[in-house]
Design an enzyme around this catalytic site. Structure first.
Site, PDB file in Angstrom:
ATOM      1  N   TYR A 214      54.108  -5.406 -15.461  1.00 14.85           N
ATOM      2  CA  TYR A 214      53.924  -6.581 -16.305  1.00 14.85           C
ATOM      3  C   TYR A 214      53.678  -7.843 -15.483  1.00 14.85           C
ATOM      4  CZ  TYR A 214      56.004  -3.099 -19.277  1.00 14.85           C
ATOM      5  OH  TYR A 214      56.264  -1.916 -19.918  1.00 14.85           O
TER       6      TYR A 214
ATOM      7  N   ARG B  64      56.695 -13.595 -15.844  1.00 13.00           N
ATOM      8  CA  ARG B  64      57.974 -12.982 -16.198  1.00 13.00           C
ATOM      9  C   ARG B  64      59.171 -13.904 -16.003  1.00 13.00           C
ATOM     10  NH1 ARG B  64      60.182  -9.102 -14.151  1.00 13.00           N
ATOM     11  NH2 ARG B  64      61.006  -8.160 -16.041  1.00 13.00           N
TER      12      ARG B  64
ATOM     13  N   GLU C  70      58.048   8.550 -20.973  1.00 15.37           N
ATOM     14  CA  GLU C  70      56.873   7.762 -20.621  1.00 15.37           C
ATOM     15  C   GLU C  70      57.264   6.553 -19.763  1.00 15.37           C
ATOM     16  OE1 GLU C  70      56.261   5.314 -24.684  1.00 15.37           O
ATOM     17  OE2 GLU C  70      55.808   7.453 -24.868  1.00 15.37           O
TER      18      GLU C  70
ATOM     19  N   GLY D 285      56.993   3.520 -17.285  1.00 15.58           N
ATOM     20  CA  GLY D 285      55.947   2.582 -16.877  1.00 15.58           C
ATOM     21  C   GLY D 285      56.440   1.742 -15.718  1.00 15.58           C
ATOM     22  N   ARG D 286      57.445   0.899 -16.004  1.00 12.22           N
ATOM     23  CA  ARG D 286      58.021   0.043 -14.970  1.00 12.22           C
ATOM     24  C   ARG D 286      58.474   0.854 -13.753  1.00 12.22           C
ATOM     25  NH1 ARG D 286      60.344  -4.811 -15.735  1.00 12.22           N
ATOM     26  NH2 ARG D 286      60.521  -4.385 -17.982  1.00 12.22           N
TER      27      ARG D 286
ATOM     28  N   GLY E 251      61.627   3.158 -20.303  1.00 10.01           N
ATOM     29  CA  GLY E 251      62.691   2.168 -20.186  1.00 10.01           C
ATOM     30  C   GLY E 251      63.514   2.246 -18.922  1.00 10.01           C
TER      31      GLY E 251
ATOM     32  N   CYS F  75      51.989 -27.818 -15.007  1.00  8.05           N
ATOM     33  CA  CYS F  75      52.684 -29.010 -15.484  1.00  8.05           C
ATOM     34  C   CYS F  75      53.697 -28.637 -16.562  1.00  8.05           C
ATOM     35  CB  CYS F  75      51.674 -30.028 -16.000  1.00  8.05           C
ATOM     36  SG  CYS F  75      52.414 -31.626 -16.369  1.00  8.05           S
TER      37      CYS F  75
END
Length: 408
Positions: free
Chosen positions: A367, A308, A269, A271-272, A234, A338
């Site tokens: 992501y 995102r 852990e 990630g980002r 996080g 569209c």
């Protein structure tokens, strides 16, 4: 003061090189810097040197990223069967993998149980009593961890505040009784929680409060009988120019204070944090339209390339790599889909784009490609990885044949 190396802004990339890559490989194009991935992981692991630091694969499961984190010494946390398989194919030792099952389909549990038959070091984390019952039905009696719901959610958007979402984890008060039950049926080695994603300074106190609740629960269920307590990831990176990066050394000290004394090994852990600023998207301007409301700049990237902004109302920094010194003007940049959701920014000052310019969209590593899709039958873009002065294609550009291949 945080070292400048702890953040890479979109303006820190070599614009001349990026424009050359767009010319050589076409657009839209993902450009990955594996060395930056290794740097980010090592910085985090050095700060949390008394913990085990895994990489959360769901942020980016590309082979080049998995190669980089494994090279940096990371173990891998997987949230789906496909991530387990990709980690194994990338060379991860299956006995070091941790599988965090969220409402897992039968085929996912079957794969994990089969993998654990040959690799008993694999840990399966469940967030519902039902998941553990289904594991037992499959004859599994190996390593498990309980994902708990701490009731505190943090992060950049309500859709990532998993710590207070009932979908994720066993309710906090039910964990001690479940732990007693699971010790009769499995090898209970840990507990796990994840409060949210994209945590920066304003969310850090709540994030540490959630971490403290998890540590308290670990002591209640017997931390001396647990191998680890996984506090999730996080930890965020700055997307907006006014945002400052986390000082991970200071964050680590604050987290240690929140945890307190713990017999089990802490796990994290990220990630980002590891991949976000290690990748950009290059896209070419094809349309400039003056309207009474705004100047519309059309590009060949879309929400199929990077969803995102449409999904999370996320801000991504942008730069005109062709002409960074032109006078700025407010523009709205959108793609060819569209839908009004296909917009990367609205009335944002950029060096005035003209047709043929290459724009860079920053912080695309987390992501980004993971959520790329084929909306409007758009083939997904290529991805190149920087290798010193060279670049190599690590994911080729899809063709229309790829889009239709699975159809009958």
């Amino acid at each position: 003061m945080t070292d400048a190396a702890s953040v890479r802004r979109v303006g820190d990339w070599d614009f001349e090189r990026l424009e050359a890559l767009a010319f050589d490989f076409g657009t839209p194009l993902y450009v990955l810097d594996p060395e930056r991935v290794r740097e980010n992981y090592r910085r985090f692991a050095d700060a949390f040197d008394d913990a085990e630091v895994m990489y959360a694969a769901k942020a980016h499961t590309g082979g080049a990223v998995l190669d980089a984190v494994l090279d940096a010494g990371a173990d891998i946390e997987c949230a789906a069967r496909g991530e387990l398989q990709r980690a194994v194919e990338a060379g991860a030792d299956p006995d070091t993998l941790q599988y965090t099952a969220v409402n897992p389909p039968d085929r996912d549990l079957d794969y994990a149980v089969d993998l654990a038959d040959d690799h008993p070091g694999l840990t399966i984390t469940g967030g519902a009593r039902d998941t553990f019952d289904r594991l037992e039905e499959r004859g599994y009696d190996g390593r498990v961890a309980i994902r708990i719901n701490p009731g505190i959610g943090t992060g950049h958007h309500e859709k990532v505040a998993t710590g207070k979402d009932a979908k994720f984890g066993v309710p906090y008060d039910e964990v001690p009784a479940l732990a007693d039950d699971l010790r009769e049926r499995f090898d209970l080695v840990g507990i796990h929680a994840h409060a949210g994603s994209g945590v920066l300074h304003e969310d850090l106190d709540d994030h540490c409060r959630a971490i403290g609740k998890v540590a308290d629960l670990a002591r209640e269920v017997g931390d001396e009988r647990l191998e680890f307590v996984d506090f999730g990831g996080g930890f965020g990176v700055p997307y907006r120019p006014e945002e400052e990066p986390l000082d991970v050394d200071a964050v680590a000290e604050q987290v240690r204070a929140a945890i307190g004394d713990l017999a089990a090994t802490p796990k994290f852990e990220p990630g980002r944090y590891v991949v976000a600023d290690a990748e950009v998207i290059l896209t070419e301007v094809n349309t400039v339209k003056e309207t009474p409301a705004t100047t519309v700049v059309g590009v060949d990237a879309s929400l199929a390339t990077l969803i995102r902004p449409a999904m999370f109302d996320a801000y991504h920094p942008m730069a005109n790599v062709t002409a960074p010194d032109r006078d700025e003007r407010p523009v709205s940049v959108g793609g060819p889909c569209c839908t009004s959701a296909d917009v990367f920014c609205t009335d944002r000052p950029l060096p005035e784009p003209v047709r043929g310019d290459v724009l860079a969209i920053g912080n695309a590593g987390a992501y980004g490609y993971e959520l790329a899709n084929q909306f409007h039958s758009q083939p997904r873009p290529a991805e190149v990885a920087l290798d010193g002065d060279d670049a190599r294609v690590v994911r080729r550009r899809e063709t229309m044949a790829d889009v239709t291949r699975v159809e009958r």
